[in-house]
Scaffold this active site. Structure first.
Site, PDB file in Angstrom:
ATOM      1  CG  ASP A   8       0.052   0.224   2.347  1.00 20.34           C
ATOM      2  OD1 ASP A   8       0.984   0.300   2.989  1.00 20.34           O
ATOM      3  OD2 ASP A   8      -0.684  -0.025   3.723  1.00 20.34           O
ATOM      4  N   GLY A  70      -2.358  -5.549   7.791  1.00 23.79           N
ATOM      5  CA  GLY A  70      -3.146  -5.366   6.957  1.00 23.79           C
ATOM      6  C   GLY A  70      -3.152  -6.488   5.668  1.00 23.79           C
ATOM      7  CG  HIS A 133       8.832 -27.512  10.608  1.00 23.58           C
ATOM      8  ND1 HIS A 133       8.219 -26.561  11.720  1.00 23.58           N
ATOM      9  CD2 HIS A 133       9.563 -28.078  11.701  1.00 23.58           C
ATOM     10  CE1 HIS A 133       8.984 -26.724  13.140  1.00 23.58           C
ATOM     11  NE2 HIS A 133      10.400 -27.249  12.136  1.00 23.58           N
TER      12      HIS A 133
HETATM   13  C1  RB5 Z   1      -2.109   2.384   6.664  1.00 27.98           C
HETATM   14  O1  RB5 Z   1      -2.163   3.671   7.241  1.00 27.98           O
HETATM   15  C2  RB5 Z   1      -1.893   1.664   7.682  1.00 27.98           C
HETATM   16  O2  RB5 Z   1      -3.352   0.994   8.291  1.00 27.98           O
HETATM   17  C3  RB5 Z   1      -1.483  -0.049   6.580  1.00 27.98           C
HETATM   18  O3  RB5 Z   1      -0.336  -0.097   6.195  1.00 27.98           O
HETATM   19  C4  RB5 Z   1      -1.709  -1.210   7.672  1.00 27.98           C
HETATM   20  O4  RB5 Z   1      -0.125  -1.012   8.655  1.00 27.98           O
HETATM   21  C5  RB5 Z   1      -2.431  -1.846   7.756  1.00 27.98           C
HETATM   22  O5  RB5 Z   1      -2.847  -2.740   8.107  1.00 27.98           O
END
Ligand code: RB5
Length: 142
Positions: A8, A70, A133
């Site tokens: 991202d 994330g 594993h």
């Molecule tokens: C973005 O601000 C942030 O939430 C994202 O990069 C990540 O850390 C989410 O898990």
């Protein structure tokens, strides 16, 4: 080896630099974005990479977001993906040795770029240890 990569906005700079480095080393790299610093939603990129790993159009993947969480959570919704979050070299080795992670996820806001490169190298060079594993991995699907 063909490596898919995504991030991202939080990981876009590390991703761009790592792509160049991996290509210099002879890897084929497929970039699933983002290529912008504008705020975006990590699942959009995680799922593009996850689909590619599932389809086999890439051999493995690397993902960056701020914390790495994330991306890891979203990627691990893909049944054939084992995304492992690593923040130092030892953990980078272990996610391959123990978890056979086919996607390496790193927290761009909490590690240096040099550390990201070292983790990536360790993960690429390690082998899965199998045995107990593999038994544990086999128990993961619900
Ligand atoms: C973005 O601000 C942030 O939430 C994202 O990069 C990540 O850390 C989410 O898990």
């Amino acid at each position: 080896m063909k490596i898919g990569i995504c991030s991202d906005h939080a990981g876009v700079e590390y991703k761009a630099k790592l792509i160049k480095k991996l290509e210099k080393q002879g890897f084929e790299v497929v970039n699933f974005g983002t290529d912008s610093h504008e705020s975006c939603d990590y699942p959009d990129y995680a799922h593009a990479l996850g689909r590619a790993v599932e389809e086999g159009s890439v051999d493995c993947g690397i993902a960056f977001c701020g914390t790495g969480n994330g991306m890891a959570i979203a990627l691990n919704h893909h049944p054939k993906v084992r995304a492992g979050l690593a923040w130092n070299v030892e953990v980078g080795k272990l996610v391959k040795q123990h978890n056979n992670a086919n996607v390496l996820v790193m927290p761009a806001r909490f590690i240096s770029y040099r550390m990201a490169c070292n983790i990536c190298k360790a993960w690429l060079e390690e082998d899965f240890l199998g045995g107990r594993h593999q038994r544990r991995i086999d128990k993961i699907p619900l």
